[in-house]
Design a protein around this motif. Sequence first.
Motif, mmCIF file in Angstrom:
data_model
loop_
_atom_site.group_PDB
_atom_site.id
_atom_site.type_symbol
_atom_site.label_atom_id
_atom_site.label_comp_id
_atom_site.label_asym_id
_atom_site.label_seq_id
_atom_site.Cartn_x
_atom_site.Cartn_y
_atom_site.Cartn_z
ATOM 1 N N THR A 222 45.578 21.670 3.813
ATOM 2 C CA THR A 222 46.298 21.753 5.083
ATOM 3 C C THR A 222 45.920 20.597 6.015
ATOM 4 O O THR A 222 46.476 20.464 7.098
ATOM 5 C CB THR A 222 45.983 23.086 5.796
ATOM 6 N N GLU A 223 44.960 19.765 5.591
ATOM 7 C CA GLU A 223 44.515 18.645 6.425
ATOM 8 C C GLU A 223 45.521 17.494 6.385
ATOM 9 O O GLU A 223 46.233 17.323 5.403
ATOM 10 C CB GLU A 223 43.159 18.115 5.931
ATOM 11 N N SER A 224 45.525 16.671 7.423
ATOM 12 C CA SER A 224 46.400 15.498 7.457
ATOM 13 C C SER A 224 45.904 14.462 6.453
ATOM 14 O O SER A 224 44.713 14.382 6.172
ATOM 15 C CB SER A 224 46.387 14.881 8.856
ATOM 16 N N PRO A 225 46.845 13.652 5.906
ATOM 17 C CA PRO A 225 46.438 12.600 4.967
ATOM 18 C C PRO A 225 45.351 11.684 5.541
ATOM 19 O O PRO A 225 44.443 11.278 4.826
ATOM 20 C CB PRO A 225 47.740 11.842 4.722
ATOM 21 N N HIS B 180 42.981 12.411 7.654
ATOM 22 C CA HIS B 180 41.698 13.121 7.602
ATOM 23 C C HIS B 180 41.156 13.143 6.170
ATOM 24 O O HIS B 180 39.980 12.872 5.934
ATOM 25 C CB HIS B 180 41.865 14.553 8.131
ATOM 26 N N VAL B 181 42.039 13.452 5.212
ATOM 27 C CA VAL B 181 41.620 13.501 3.805
ATOM 28 C C VAL B 181 41.107 12.141 3.351
ATOM 29 O O VAL B 181 40.092 12.033 2.656
ATOM 30 C CB VAL B 181 42.784 13.982 2.898
ATOM 31 N N ARG B 182 41.799 11.069 3.798
ATOM 32 C CA ARG B 182 41.364 9.718 3.414
ATOM 33 C C ARG B 182 40.008 9.368 4.031
ATOM 34 O O ARG B 182 39.189 8.712 3.401
ATOM 35 C CB ARG B 182 42.431 8.689 3.802
ATOM 36 N N LEU B 183 39.764 9.839 5.257
ATOM 37 C CA LEU B 183 38.456 9.617 5.892
ATOM 38 C C LEU B 183 37.354 10.304 5.084
ATOM 39 O O LEU B 183 36.315 9.709 4.775
ATOM 40 C CB LEU B 183 38.466 10.164 7.336
ATOM 41 N N ASN C 248 33.983 17.471 4.118
ATOM 42 C CA ASN C 248 35.010 18.020 5.010
ATOM 43 C C ASN C 248 34.406 19.076 5.944
ATOM 44 O O ASN C 248 34.619 19.051 7.158
ATOM 45 C CB ASN C 248 36.135 18.621 4.169
ATOM 46 N N ASP C 249 33.620 19.994 5.380
ATOM 47 C CA ASP C 249 32.948 21.022 6.189
ATOM 48 C C ASP C 249 32.020 20.370 7.213
ATOM 49 O O ASP C 249 31.930 20.811 8.359
ATOM 50 C CB ASP C 249 32.111 21.954 5.291
ATOM 51 N N TYR C 250 31.327 19.310 6.767
ATOM 52 C CA TYR C 250 30.391 18.603 7.646
ATOM 53 C C TYR C 250 31.128 17.994 8.851
ATOM 54 O O TYR C 250 30.718 18.172 9.996
ATOM 55 C CB TYR C 250 29.682 17.502 6.856
ATOM 56 N N ILE C 251 32.256 17.304 8.589
ATOM 57 C CA ILE C 251 33.009 16.672 9.673
ATOM 58 C C ILE C 251 33.526 17.710 10.666
ATOM 59 O O ILE C 251 33.449 17.537 11.875
ATOM 60 C CB ILE C 251 34.202 15.856 9.112
ATOM 61 N N LYS C 252 34.015 18.845 10.129
ATOM 62 C CA LYS C 252 34.551 19.898 11.001
ATOM 63 C C LYS C 252 33.481 20.439 11.939
ATOM 64 O O LYS C 252 33.695 20.628 13.131
ATOM 65 C CB LYS C 252 35.112 21.044 10.150
ATOM 66 N N ILE C 253 32.298 20.707 11.358
ATOM 67 C CA ILE C 253 31.235 21.306 12.165
ATOM 68 C C ILE C 253 30.661 20.282 13.134
ATOM 69 O O ILE C 253 30.222 20.615 14.234
ATOM 70 C CB ILE C 253 30.165 21.962 11.256
#
Lengths: 91, 91
Positions: free
Chosen positions: A28-31, A33-36, B70-75
């Motif tokens: 559900t993440e934006s492209p 964000h996924v690329r980062l 991904n979890d790390y960036i979110k938190i």
Amino acid sequence: MGAISLSDVQKVRTTVDIYGQQYVILGTESPSHVRLVASMVDEKMREISSKNPSLDTSKLAVLTAVNAVNDYIKIKDQLERLESELKRVKD
Amino acid sequence: MGAISLSDVQKVRTTVDIYGQQYVILGTESPSHVRLVASMVDEKMREISSKNPSLDTSKLAVLTAVNAVNDYIKIKDQLERLESELKRVKD
């Protein structure tokens, strides 16, 4: 015509390159964000590999995951301390 | 007799098992912390594997690393928001 559920519509398919291999990330993440995220994993794998040149990709990726989970736990502890402090300040 | 630097003395060697493979983790964390991190990585790999049975270990490990980062960036975003809020409340 097949039914399309909301969860299907919200899923975004992003193709990224990590350590010379392509991955299709569905979520559900934006492209962007996924690329980062992918670039951070790629960078961490290269960093660990430069210090341990004999590691194969699989072990390298596992150790990258270990690093990321470790960072996650540390920052989660920090977050919990800050939440307590904020509660104390507000009360 | 070889010299022992402070950084050598502080390093702790912990052996863990992740997805059926042994890893020696060298770091400053306690063995119990390292084992917790390892068990979280192991659990995440098994969870992703059960949803994608055709993935090989290497890709599975990379996707686990992607999840963890991904979890790390979110938190981390959450932490930064909370820090701003705390600063505002204190000012």
